[in-house]
Design an enzyme around this catalytic site. Structure first.
Site, PDB file in Angstrom:
ATOM      1  N   CYS A  13       2.326  18.713  -4.577  1.00 23.04           N
ATOM      2  CA  CYS A  13       1.152  17.956  -5.409  1.00 23.04           C
ATOM      3  C   CYS A  13       0.370  17.506  -4.284  1.00 23.04           C
ATOM      4  O   CYS A  13       1.113  17.513  -3.497  1.00 23.04           O
ATOM      5  CB  CYS A  13       1.728  17.250  -6.750  1.00 23.04           C
ATOM      6  SG  CYS A  13       2.941  15.284  -5.698  1.00 23.04           S
ATOM      7  N   CYS A  97      -0.063   8.509  -2.415  1.00 20.59           N
ATOM      8  CA  CYS A  97      -1.222   8.994  -3.548  1.00 20.59           C
ATOM      9  C   CYS A  97      -1.812   7.893  -4.105  1.00 20.59           C
ATOM     10  O   CYS A  97      -1.675   7.278  -4.868  1.00 20.59           O
ATOM     11  CB  CYS A  97      -0.421   9.582  -4.591  1.00 20.59           C
ATOM     12  SG  CYS A  97      -0.943  10.075  -5.651  1.00 20.59           S
ATOM     13  N   GLU A 129       8.463   4.995  -6.801  1.00 18.06           N
ATOM     14  CA  GLU A 129       7.466   4.667  -7.484  1.00 18.06           C
ATOM     15  C   GLU A 129       7.497   3.101  -8.337  1.00 18.06           C
ATOM     16  O   GLU A 129       6.948   2.604  -8.401  1.00 18.06           O
ATOM     17  CB  GLU A 129       6.691   5.759  -7.554  1.00 18.06           C
ATOM     18  CG  GLU A 129       5.060   5.457  -8.815  1.00 18.06           C
ATOM     19  CD  GLU A 129       4.533   6.909  -9.771  1.00 18.06           C
ATOM     20  OE1 GLU A 129       3.877   6.249 -10.245  1.00 18.06           O
ATOM     21  OE2 GLU A 129       4.655   7.806  -9.307  1.00 18.06           O
ATOM     22  N   SER A 224      15.317  14.592  -7.461  1.00 19.84           N
ATOM     23  CA  SER A 224      13.800  14.714  -8.871  1.00 19.84           C
ATOM     24  C   SER A 224      13.379  14.461  -9.568  1.00 19.84           C
ATOM     25  O   SER A 224      14.320  15.086  -9.732  1.00 19.84           O
ATOM     26  CB  SER A 224      12.861  16.013  -8.028  1.00 19.84           C
ATOM     27  OG  SER A 224      11.497  15.947  -8.403  1.00 19.84           O
ATOM     28  N   SER A 225      12.939  13.074 -10.774  1.00 20.60           N
ATOM     29  CA  SER A 225      12.525  12.765 -11.412  1.00 20.60           C
ATOM     30  C   SER A 225      11.521  14.443 -11.981  1.00 20.60           C
ATOM     31  O   SER A 225      12.240  14.611 -13.556  1.00 20.60           O
ATOM     32  CB  SER A 225      11.772  11.885 -11.748  1.00 20.60           C
ATOM     33  OG  SER A 225      12.687  10.498 -11.513  1.00 20.60           O
TER      34      SER A 225
END
Length: 287
Positions: A13, A97, A129, A224-225
């Site tokens: 992303c 981000c 996060e 990775s969620s």
């Protein structure tokens, strides 16, 4: 002959691309660069950058560093991290981000204006996060990991609901509906859809991709969620879906009598890794 298609909608992303670009710029200048936590939840990409000189550290190691450069990855960090950096004269290369940064600011503003309210974050406990988001509330925010956890909230008090950027939109809406139907008449409830559309839009796209092929290889780091959510969707649509982290995990028996294979991945999966998996299949079909 097997046809293999790599999903165009899969891969890094915007936030992850920016973080890796910033790391590569520093490393190409021959400078020592530390990264607080894995730069991305993909072991193969982490290994590639380690080989170029990136040093991964944890929060305890950060406290012992002075006068160095430290990259903050896309997931974002709580205020204490910036305070440690200032105290130790650490130069921060901030690759948080923009979507996460905006969410942090919104939560901080809400907390500052109404610290007695319940700030609720739909996310994974301990995720980088989420730690950064909880840090905006002096660690008072309540984290709910799944729909069932919503029942533990106090519906007599104000609730302000946010979401980790990579969570399921469908489950988030179920939580909203439950709170709306249980909140006391004298309490305020507000929800903020903070799910990243770059991630949310991948669900219908990956669903369509998985239905097009006989076998699906979903490539992503097991940490990775976002990868877990997207792989779950692949498996739901196509039972012949396999979650792998690297090409060596591929079992050629999966492709017996198969004509089409689709390769896709998470927002933390590099394109080169999906291509490596495709090449592995092609090379092993020859024998």
């Amino acid at each position: 002959m097997i046809q293999i298609e790599i999903d165009n909608g899969s891969g890094f992303c915007f936030g992850v691309t920016t973080a890796i670009k910033k790391a590569e710029e520093e490393l190409s200048a021959g400078k020592t660069l530390y990264c607080l936590g894995d730069i991305v939840h993909n072991g193969m990409e982490v290994e590639r950058l380690h080989a170029r000189g990136l040093v991964t550290i944890n929060h305890e190691q950060l406290k012992d560093l002075h006068d160095v450069k430290v990259l903050l990855r896309a997931h974002g960090e709580p205020p204490e991290t910036y305070e440690t950096a200032r105290r130790n004269r650490i130069e921060i290369i901030d690759a948080t981000c923009p979507v996460v940064l905006q969410l942090q600011r919104r939560i901080k503003r809400q907390f500052d204006s109404k610290p007695q309210a319940q700030i609720v974050i739909f996310g994974k406990n301990g995720h980088a996060e989420v730690l950064g988001l909880v840090g905006q509330t002096e660690s008072r925010a309540i984290v709910i990991e799944k729909f069932e956890d919503v029942r533990h909230l106090d519906f007599n008090r104000d609730i302000y609901l946010y979401s980790q950027t990579t969570k399921s939109l469908e489950e988030f809406h179920r939580i909203i509906e439950y709170i709306q139907s249980h909140i006391a008449s004298g309490a305020t409830f507000k929800s903020f859809d903070t799910i990243c559309r770059q991630v949310a839009n991948r669900m219908p796209n990956i669903s369509g991709f998985a239905s097009k092929h006989e076998v699906i290889l979903f490539v992503s780091g097991h940490k990775s969620s976002n990868g877990k959510v997207l792989y779950g969707e692949c498996k739901r649509v196509n039972p012949n879906s396999y979650h792998i982290e690297r090409a060596e995990e591929i079992d050629m028996h999966w492709f017996q009598g198969v004509r089409t294979v689709g390769i896709c991945g998470a927002t933390s999966t590099p394109k080169w890794l999906m291509e490596e998996c495709r090449d592995y299949i092609i090379n092993h079909l020859a024998f």
